[in-house]
Design a protein around this motif. Sequence first.
Motif, PDB file in Angstrom:
ATOM      1  N   GLY A 140      13.434 -42.301  44.402  1.00 17.96           N
ATOM      2  CA  GLY A 140      14.756 -42.589  45.114  1.00 17.96           C
ATOM      3  C   GLY A 140      15.885 -41.886  44.850  1.00 17.96           C
ATOM      4  N   GLU A 141      15.871 -40.724  44.085  1.00 19.13           N
ATOM      5  CA  GLU A 141      16.867 -39.746  43.904  1.00 19.13           C
ATOM      6  C   GLU A 141      16.676 -38.577  44.820  1.00 19.13           C
ATOM      7  OE1 GLU A 141      18.967 -37.170  40.250  1.00 19.13           O
ATOM      8  OE2 GLU A 141      17.332 -38.221  39.900  1.00 19.13           O
ATOM      9  N   LYS A 142      17.825 -38.228  45.361  1.00 16.66           N
ATOM     10  CA  LYS A 142      17.976 -36.816  46.323  1.00 16.66           C
ATOM     11  C   LYS A 142      17.870 -35.492  45.408  1.00 16.66           C
ATOM     12  CE  LYS A 142      18.626 -38.436  50.520  1.00 16.66           C
ATOM     13  NZ  LYS A 142      17.847 -37.999  51.704  1.00 16.66           N
ATOM     14  N   VAL A 143      16.861 -34.803  45.837  1.00 19.30           N
ATOM     15  CA  VAL A 143      16.388 -33.510  45.119  1.00 19.30           C
ATOM     16  C   VAL A 143      16.447 -32.389  46.086  1.00 19.30           C
ATOM     17  CG1 VAL A 143      15.719 -34.786  43.116  1.00 19.30           C
ATOM     18  CG2 VAL A 143      14.087 -33.950  44.896  1.00 19.30           C
ATOM     19  N   ILE A 144      16.528 -31.263  45.739  1.00 17.08           N
ATOM     20  CA  ILE A 144      16.451 -29.918  46.460  1.00 17.08           C
ATOM     21  C   ILE A 144      14.931 -29.471  46.157  1.00 17.08           C
ATOM     22  CG2 ILE A 144      17.193 -27.875  47.422  1.00 17.08           C
ATOM     23  CD1 ILE A 144      19.025 -30.271  48.290  1.00 17.08           C
ATOM     24  N   VAL A 145      14.119 -28.792  47.234  1.00 13.49           N
ATOM     25  CA  VAL A 145      12.999 -28.178  46.908  1.00 13.49           C
ATOM     26  C   VAL A 145      13.159 -26.902  46.691  1.00 13.49           C
ATOM     27  CG1 VAL A 145      10.825 -27.450  47.895  1.00 13.49           C
ATOM     28  CG2 VAL A 145      11.672 -29.935  48.524  1.00 13.49           C
ATOM     29  N   LEU A 146      12.693 -26.390  45.588  1.00 16.81           N
ATOM     30  CA  LEU A 146      12.900 -24.976  44.971  1.00 16.81           C
ATOM     31  C   LEU A 146      11.568 -23.988  45.208  1.00 16.81           C
ATOM     32  CD1 LEU A 146      14.813 -25.501  41.384  1.00 16.81           C
ATOM     33  CD2 LEU A 146      15.775 -24.907  43.965  1.00 16.81           C
ATOM     34  N   ASP A 147      10.416 -24.730  45.058  1.00 17.79           N
ATOM     35  CA  ASP A 147       9.280 -24.088  45.164  1.00 17.79           C
ATOM     36  C   ASP A 147       8.082 -24.937  45.272  1.00 17.79           C
ATOM     37  OD1 ASP A 147       7.406 -22.112  45.263  1.00 17.79           O
ATOM     38  OD2 ASP A 147       8.233 -20.870  43.440  1.00 17.79           O
ATOM     39  N   LEU A 148       7.075 -24.483  45.422  1.00 19.41           N
ATOM     40  CA  LEU A 148       5.951 -25.198  45.934  1.00 19.41           C
ATOM     41  C   LEU A 148       4.488 -24.548  45.227  1.00 19.41           C
ATOM     42  CD1 LEU A 148       5.874 -25.774  49.806  1.00 19.41           C
ATOM     43  CD2 LEU A 148       6.768 -27.384  48.132  1.00 19.41           C
ATOM     44  N   ALA A 149       3.697 -25.394  44.419  1.00 25.88           N
ATOM     45  CA  ALA A 149       2.746 -24.822  43.837  1.00 25.88           C
ATOM     46  C   ALA A 149       1.330 -25.127  44.472  1.00 25.88           C
ATOM     47  CB  ALA A 149       2.650 -25.348  42.097  1.00 25.88           C
ATOM     48  N   MET A 150       0.354 -24.019  44.464  1.00 23.11           N
ATOM     49  CA  MET A 150      -0.962 -24.444  45.281  1.00 23.11           C
ATOM     50  C   MET A 150      -1.955 -24.119  44.240  1.00 23.11           C
ATOM     51  SD  MET A 150      -0.768 -20.771  47.338  1.00 23.11           S
ATOM     52  CE  MET A 150      -2.555 -20.507  47.506  1.00 23.11           C
ATOM     53  N   GLU A 151      -2.961 -24.880  44.243  1.00 23.43           N
ATOM     54  CA  GLU A 151      -4.140 -24.830  43.351  1.00 23.43           C
ATOM     55  C   GLU A 151      -5.447 -25.044  44.169  1.00 23.43           C
ATOM     56  OE1 GLU A 151      -3.705 -26.937  39.492  1.00 23.43           O
ATOM     57  OE2 GLU A 151      -2.076 -27.978  40.385  1.00 23.43           O
ATOM     58  N   LEU A 183      -4.827 -26.628  48.067  1.00 24.00           N
ATOM     59  CA  LEU A 183      -3.852 -27.750  48.107  1.00 24.00           C
ATOM     60  C   LEU A 183      -2.443 -27.247  47.613  1.00 24.00           C
ATOM     61  CD1 LEU A 183      -6.206 -30.841  47.875  1.00 24.00           C
ATOM     62  CD2 LEU A 183      -6.003 -29.381  49.606  1.00 24.00           C
ATOM     63  N   ILE A 184      -1.545 -27.884  48.080  1.00 24.64           N
ATOM     64  CA  ILE A 184      -0.286 -28.194  47.673  1.00 24.64           C
ATOM     65  C   ILE A 184      -0.112 -29.134  46.738  1.00 24.64           C
ATOM     66  CG2 ILE A 184       2.191 -27.980  47.835  1.00 24.64           C
ATOM     67  CD1 ILE A 184       1.369 -25.445  48.985  1.00 24.64           C
ATOM     68  N   THR A 185      -0.015 -28.940  45.535  1.00 20.34           N
ATOM     69  CA  THR A 185      -0.280 -30.121  44.630  1.00 20.34           C
ATOM     70  C   THR A 185       1.039 -30.497  43.774  1.00 20.34           C
ATOM     71  OG1 THR A 185      -0.908 -28.618  42.616  1.00 20.34           O
ATOM     72  CG2 THR A 185      -2.721 -29.685  43.954  1.00 20.34           C
ATOM     73  N   LYS A 186       2.016 -29.492  43.626  1.00 20.13           N
ATOM     74  CA  LYS A 186       3.199 -29.584  42.748  1.00 20.13           C
ATOM     75  C   LYS A 186       4.340 -29.153  43.495  1.00 20.13           C
ATOM     76  CE  LYS A 186       0.963 -30.941  38.950  1.00 20.13           C
ATOM     77  NZ  LYS A 186       1.064 -32.328  38.283  1.00 20.13           N
ATOM     78  N   VAL A 187       5.505 -29.893  43.323  1.00 22.74           N
ATOM     79  CA  VAL A 187       6.745 -29.267  43.761  1.00 22.74           C
ATOM     80  C   VAL A 187       7.761 -29.171  42.721  1.00 22.74           C
ATOM     81  CG1 VAL A 187       8.630 -29.888  45.349  1.00 22.74           C
ATOM     82  CG2 VAL A 187       6.295 -30.836  45.949  1.00 22.74           C
ATOM     83  N   ALA A 188       8.320 -27.944  42.800  1.00 21.39           N
ATOM     84  CA  ALA A 188       9.582 -27.610  41.802  1.00 21.39           C
ATOM     85  C   ALA A 188      10.919 -28.283  42.585  1.00 21.39           C
ATOM     86  CB  ALA A 188       9.675 -26.145  41.569  1.00 21.39           C
ATOM     87  N   VAL A 189      11.498 -29.049  41.944  1.00 19.72           N
ATOM     88  CA  VAL A 189      12.720 -29.623  42.440  1.00 19.72           C
ATOM     89  C   VAL A 189      14.031 -29.330  41.543  1.00 19.72           C
ATOM     90  CG1 VAL A 189      11.319 -31.406  43.988  1.00 19.72           C
ATOM     91  CG2 VAL A 189      12.465 -31.892  41.738  1.00 19.72           C
ATOM     92  N   LEU A 190      15.031 -29.707  42.309  1.00 18.92           N
ATOM     93  CA  LEU A 190      16.380 -29.258  41.446  1.00 18.92           C
ATOM     94  C   LEU A 190      17.219 -30.595  41.756  1.00 18.92           C
ATOM     95  CD1 LEU A 190      18.247 -27.311  39.823  1.00 18.92           C
ATOM     96  CD2 LEU A 190      19.441 -26.908  42.105  1.00 18.92           C
ATOM     97  N   ARG A 191      17.525 -31.439  40.609  1.00 21.51           N
ATOM     98  CA  ARG A 191      18.265 -32.477  40.346  1.00 21.51           C
ATOM     99  C   ARG A 191      19.491 -32.267  40.056  1.00 21.51           C
ATOM    100  NH1 ARG A 191      15.243 -37.216  36.943  1.00 21.51           N
ATOM    101  NH2 ARG A 191      16.303 -35.692  35.294  1.00 21.51           N
ATOM    102  N   GLY A 192      20.468 -33.144  40.642  1.00 26.80           N
ATOM    103  CA  GLY A 192      21.724 -33.012  40.392  1.00 26.80           C
ATOM    104  C   GLY A 192      22.518 -31.571  40.844  1.00 26.80           C
TER     105      GLY A 192
END
Length: 417
Positions: free
Chosen positions: A100-111, A119-128
């Motif tokens: 429920g909190e707005k964040v910005i996508v910094l990167d995506l992880a594939m495995e 597959l893209i399994t993880k997302v690196a996000v920036l909060r605040g």
Amino acid sequence: MRIFVARLAGTPVFDPAGDQLGRIRDVVVAMRPADPPRVHGLVVEVQPRRRVFLPVTRVRGVEADAVIFTGTINMRRFEKHATESLALGELLDLSVEVGGEKVIVLDLAMEQVRSGEWLITKVAVLRGAAGRGLRRRRGETLIVDWADVKGFGAVQDDQGAAGLLAAFEETRPADLANALRHLPDKRRAEVASALQDDRLADVLEELPERDQIGILGRLDAERASDVLAAMDPDDAADLLQDLPPAQAQALLSRMEPREAAPVLRLLTYAENTAGGMMTSVPIVLPPHATIAEALAQVRRQEFTPAVAAQVYVTRSPIETPTGRYLGVAHFQRLLRDPPSALLGTAVDNSVDPIRPDMPLREVTSYLAFYNLVAVAVVDELGRLLGAVTVDDVLDHLLPADWRERDEQTPEVDGGER
């Protein structure tokens, strides 16, 4: 193995024999409504500036500084399918929600999962995060599961570009320009808006005329004039000649007089003459300067190798149009002489300068005859006006659309796209 896709940007790609095919420019994924995106493959840029598709099934190894593939690939120019997305070009910098909190996508992880799929399994996000500027915003970085992120499918008016530009931070302006050409218009405008004036000026100089005009037209007039001022005067003059006269005049009027003066001088010469293609800001020093001072100028990063190959020696003033032109001091000669020696002792005046009205064909022959990478341009009073470099000549010899052309490259196999 978990691989963050932004770190792949620019990574060399090698075949099993160790020969380099090209460099990674993006990752192609297929978005799915309920499941993590499936990785289809990599966009690889091969010479000359052609983007081809490397299926992820052909990837046999991913290391810190290399990607190894096996088999053969289709060398047809890459075209994205309607159901596909580009991880770097389209998904980074999106505003999404986690809990429920707005964040910005910094990167995506594939495995690679048990089925063998990537597959893209993880997302690196920036909060605040605060703002969407070029610099990485302050905030807390989190690595979350793809399933916990909402909003990837939403259309966003202002996506920002900090993450994308971070992935291409170490690339040459020409490579970033080529990446911009392959982005949608909206994304291209967002990247241009986020770039610093100097960096955007360098990138514009490497773009085809149509793209230059398109990007400049999306900037407000004040920003557009600042970017023009940051460009090399010869490139700015070329761009202004391609704009409607009223728009060109409006931009020139917004530039500082000191910045507009060299551009206005260049606009007085015909395009395919020495004056029309010369740079008006070569390295110029007086004869009483030292070799050490000349080498310090040569080392400056903003000068291209062709411009830095020689120092032009003139009487004062040393800003073009200068005092009387005396000759050039070649870089090799500067390295051989003592740093404390005067620059005037290293002057070579065995090759005559050329006049600004010399046509392109004669300039080309002159450079070839004397094996030069650059030649001085002087007026009837013997004042240095600028210098024509070999890259200036190449720009005018090549077809107008050479930056948009792909060489005809044969297909290596039938391909599956």
